[in-house]
Design a protein around this motif. Structure first.
Motif, mmCIF file in Angstrom:
data_model
loop_
_atom_site.group_PDB
_atom_site.id
_atom_site.type_symbol
_atom_site.label_atom_id
_atom_site.label_comp_id
_atom_site.label_asym_id
_atom_site.label_seq_id
_atom_site.Cartn_x
_atom_site.Cartn_y
_atom_site.Cartn_z
ATOM 1 N N LEU A 74 0.823 -1.210 0.000
ATOM 2 C CA LEU A 74 0.000 0.000 0.000
ATOM 3 C C LEU A 74 0.857 1.259 0.000
ATOM 4 O O LEU A 74 0.592 2.212 -0.746
ATOM 5 C CB LEU A 74 -0.933 0.006 1.213
ATOM 6 C CG LEU A 74 -2.048 -1.047 1.231
ATOM 7 C CD1 LEU A 74 -2.800 -0.993 2.559
ATOM 8 C CD2 LEU A 74 -3.017 -0.818 0.082
ATOM 9 N N VAL A 75 1.905 1.261 0.818
ATOM 10 C CA VAL A 75 2.758 2.447 0.916
ATOM 11 C C VAL A 75 3.569 2.635 -0.357
ATOM 12 O O VAL A 75 3.660 3.749 -0.894
ATOM 13 C CB VAL A 75 3.691 2.343 2.142
ATOM 14 C CG1 VAL A 75 4.690 3.506 2.152
ATOM 15 C CG2 VAL A 75 2.876 2.351 3.421
ATOM 16 N N PHE A 76 4.153 1.546 -0.872
ATOM 17 C CA PHE A 76 5.003 1.675 -2.063
ATOM 18 C C PHE A 76 4.182 2.111 -3.268
ATOM 19 O O PHE A 76 4.570 3.050 -3.979
ATOM 20 C CB PHE A 76 5.692 0.342 -2.368
ATOM 21 C CG PHE A 76 6.606 0.422 -3.565
ATOM 22 C CD1 PHE A 76 7.922 0.818 -3.423
ATOM 23 C CD2 PHE A 76 6.146 0.104 -4.834
ATOM 24 C CE1 PHE A 76 8.762 0.916 -4.521
ATOM 25 C CE2 PHE A 76 6.966 0.189 -5.945
ATOM 26 C CZ PHE A 76 8.288 0.589 -5.786
ATOM 27 N N VAL A 77 3.066 1.450 -3.504
ATOM 28 C CA VAL A 77 2.232 1.798 -4.659
ATOM 29 C C VAL A 77 1.670 3.209 -4.502
ATOM 30 O O VAL A 77 1.614 3.982 -5.463
ATOM 31 C CB VAL A 77 1.100 0.774 -4.833
ATOM 32 C CG1 VAL A 77 0.147 1.205 -5.937
ATOM 33 C CG2 VAL A 77 1.685 -0.601 -5.158
ATOM 34 N N GLY A 78 1.268 3.560 -3.278
ATOM 35 C CA GLY A 78 0.770 4.909 -3.044
ATOM 36 C C GLY A 78 1.840 5.958 -3.297
ATOM 37 O O GLY A 78 1.564 7.007 -3.902
ATOM 38 N N SER A 79 3.063 5.692 -2.853
ATOM 39 C CA SER A 79 4.167 6.628 -3.077
ATOM 40 C C SER A 79 4.533 6.701 -4.546
ATOM 41 O O SER A 79 4.871 7.776 -5.064
ATOM 42 C CB SER A 79 5.392 6.202 -2.255
ATOM 43 O OG SER A 79 5.093 6.149 -0.880
ATOM 44 N N LEU A 80 4.476 5.558 -5.228
ATOM 45 C CA LEU A 80 4.821 5.515 -6.653
ATOM 46 C C LEU A 80 3.852 6.340 -7.483
ATOM 47 O O LEU A 80 4.258 6.985 -8.462
ATOM 48 C CB LEU A 80 4.824 4.059 -7.135
ATOM 49 C CG LEU A 80 5.202 3.813 -8.593
ATOM 50 C CD1 LEU A 80 6.700 4.011 -8.793
ATOM 51 C CD2 LEU A 80 4.797 2.411 -9.028
ATOM 52 N N THR A 81 2.577 6.336 -7.111
ATOM 53 C CA THR A 81 1.549 6.987 -7.923
ATOM 54 C C THR A 81 1.085 8.324 -7.354
ATOM 55 O O THR A 81 0.228 8.967 -7.958
ATOM 56 C CB THR A 81 0.327 6.058 -8.059
ATOM 57 O OG1 THR A 81 -0.179 5.736 -6.748
ATOM 58 C CG2 THR A 81 0.705 4.756 -8.760
ATOM 59 N N ALA A 82 1.631 8.743 -6.211
ATOM 60 C CA ALA A 82 1.190 9.993 -5.585
ATOM 61 C C ALA A 82 1.528 11.183 -6.481
ATOM 62 O O ALA A 82 2.598 11.239 -7.087
ATOM 63 C CB ALA A 82 1.849 10.159 -4.218
ATOM 64 N N TYR A 83 0.605 12.125 -6.524
ATOM 65 C CA TYR A 83 0.827 13.326 -7.354
ATOM 66 C C TYR A 83 0.875 14.609 -6.520
ATOM 67 O O TYR A 83 1.820 15.389 -6.640
ATOM 68 C CB TYR A 83 -0.287 13.449 -8.399
ATOM 69 C CG TYR A 83 -0.232 14.766 -9.146
ATOM 70 C CD1 TYR A 83 0.680 14.962 -10.173
ATOM 71 C CD2 TYR A 83 -1.080 15.827 -8.805
ATOM 72 C CE1 TYR A 83 0.753 16.175 -10.844
ATOM 73 C CE2 TYR A 83 -1.018 17.038 -9.471
ATOM 74 C CZ TYR A 83 -0.104 17.204 -10.494
ATOM 75 O OH TYR A 83 -0.015 18.401 -11.151
ATOM 76 N N THR A 84 -0.100 14.818 -5.652
ATOM 77 C CA THR A 84 -0.222 16.100 -4.953
ATOM 78 C C THR A 84 0.994 16.402 -4.084
ATOM 79 O O THR A 84 1.580 17.491 -4.171
ATOM 80 C CB THR A 84 -1.492 16.102 -4.081
ATOM 81 O OG1 THR A 84 -2.633 15.840 -4.900
ATOM 82 C CG2 THR A 84 -1.658 17.441 -3.388
ATOM 83 N N THR A 85 1.375 15.445 -3.226
ATOM 84 C CA THR A 85 2.488 15.679 -2.311
ATOM 85 C C THR A 85 3.804 15.917 -3.047
ATOM 86 O O THR A 85 4.508 16.892 -2.749
ATOM 87 C CB THR A 85 2.617 14.508 -1.325
ATOM 88 O OG1 THR A 85 1.399 14.390 -0.568
ATOM 89 C CG2 THR A 85 3.783 14.714 -0.372
ATOM 90 N N PRO A 86 4.204 15.075 -4.027
ATOM 91 C CA PRO A 86 5.438 15.370 -4.767
ATOM 92 C C PRO A 86 5.378 16.673 -5.552
ATOM 93 O O PRO A 86 6.378 17.379 -5.680
ATOM 94 C CB PRO A 86 5.577 14.171 -5.715
ATOM 95 C CG PRO A 86 4.825 13.081 -5.062
ATOM 96 C CD PRO A 86 3.670 13.761 -4.394
ATOM 97 N N ALA A 87 4.195 17.005 -6.084
ATOM 98 C CA ALA A 87 4.078 18.233 -6.871
ATOM 99 C C ALA A 87 4.287 19.467 -6.004
ATOM 100 O O ALA A 87 4.914 20.446 -6.450
ATOM 101 C CB ALA A 87 2.717 18.294 -7.544
ATOM 102 N N LEU A 88 3.793 19.447 -4.765
ATOM 103 C CA LEU A 88 3.906 20.609 -3.895
ATOM 104 C C LEU A 88 5.234 20.657 -3.149
ATOM 105 O O LEU A 88 5.814 21.729 -2.978
ATOM 106 C CB LEU A 88 2.752 20.622 -2.884
ATOM 107 C CG LEU A 88 1.352 20.846 -3.475
ATOM 108 C CD1 LEU A 88 0.296 20.725 -2.389
ATOM 109 C CD2 LEU A 88 1.262 22.208 -4.147
#
Length: 273
Positions: free
Chosen positions: A205-219
């Motif tokens: 869950l954490v790895f896939v969520g981190s791999l596909t996260a957009y908002t947090t990396p964008a900001l």
């Protein structure tokens, strides 16, 4: 007759998943192998030959792996502590652990921007304590993304582990200790192997969520690109849907590979699990 009735109950959900998830994914993947009405691998060759694309992919994998490891290191002892408490206190602690999930990722990311900025809370504290002479450049770096993603996904790791740890029979640990095993040995040989399923689920869950996260990396990442922000840029800004589909397919492939590797690791750590 009963089994047939149960299959009919599954039909609406299966149709929904097929129409709105499976078919779009298949069409997206299929479109990456067709260009000018002929079969091609040009999209993938172009992606993996470009140093800029590879750097983005490696940065994404690095951020996702480190985020997962940090969540394991922080989540496991927290989940174990909560699982050992009485039901009433356990409920309070669990509510506190999952409280960050009730806050929007946008709000959390802006909060970290205030904390991690050059004139933010963290730098002001470090300078006032004399630990640093000038502000640290933390914001808009992979480290800032990792901090934000850990805050975002740590509750998922804790929840996954608590569900497994609270079902481990405490008599097994007491029996091991009565036979001469130390607390650490009993934990290493009994508690940890039995908690592997929750650990694997949480890690996925954490790895896939981190791999596909957009908002947090964008900001928090600024100009530091990860694969999700790169996909959005190609699809919405550059209007290059072919490359965006290639990136999406690579993300899907990485997800399946990681799930397979973690399942193999789980089988080795707990063959009877």
């Amino acid at each position: 007759m009963k089994k047939t009735y149960l299959y009919w109950l599954l039909l609406p959900g299966l149709l929904f998943l097929a129409v709105f998830m499976v078919i779009p994914i298949v069409l997206t993947i299929g479109s990456t192998f067709v260009q000018d009405s002929s079969f091609t691998l040009e999209g993938y060759l172009h992606f993996f030959k470009d140093p800029y694309f590879l750097k983005i992919l490696l940065t994404t994998l690095e951020v996702s792996v480190v985020t997962t490891l940090v969540c394991v290191l922080l989540g496991f002892p927290t989940a174990y502590y909560i699982s050992q408490k009485a039901p009433r206190r356990k409920g309070i602690l669990l509510a506190l652990a999952i409280f960050p999930l009730l806050t929007s990722p946008v709000v959390r990311s802006f909060s970290w921007m205030v904390i991690l900025g050059r004139k933010g809370l963290l730098n002001n504290v470090l300078i006032s304590l004399g630990l640093v002479d000038e502000p640290l450049n933390i914001l808009y770096t992979p480290a800032a993304m990792i901090i934000g993603l850990v805050h975002l996904f740590l509750p998922l790791m804790i929840i996954s582990l608590i569900g497994v740890l609270e079902n481990i029979d405490g008599d097994l640990v007491h029996a091991a200790q009565s036979l001469g095993a130390s607390k650490f040995s009993a934990f290493r040989k009994i508690v940890f192997p039995l908690s592997v399923p929750g650990l694997i689920i949480g890690s996925i869950l954490v790895f896939v969520g981190s791999l596909t996260a957009y908002t947090t990396p964008a900001l928090l990442g600024g100009k530091q690109r990860v694969i999700a922000t790169f996909l959005y840029q190609n699809a919405m800004t550059l209007n290059d849907w072919f490359l965006a589909s290639v990136i999406a397919t690579i993300m899907i492939a990485i997800t399946f590979i990681v799930v397979g590797l973690l399942n193999k690791a789980a089988h080795k750590l707990n063959p009877k699990g």
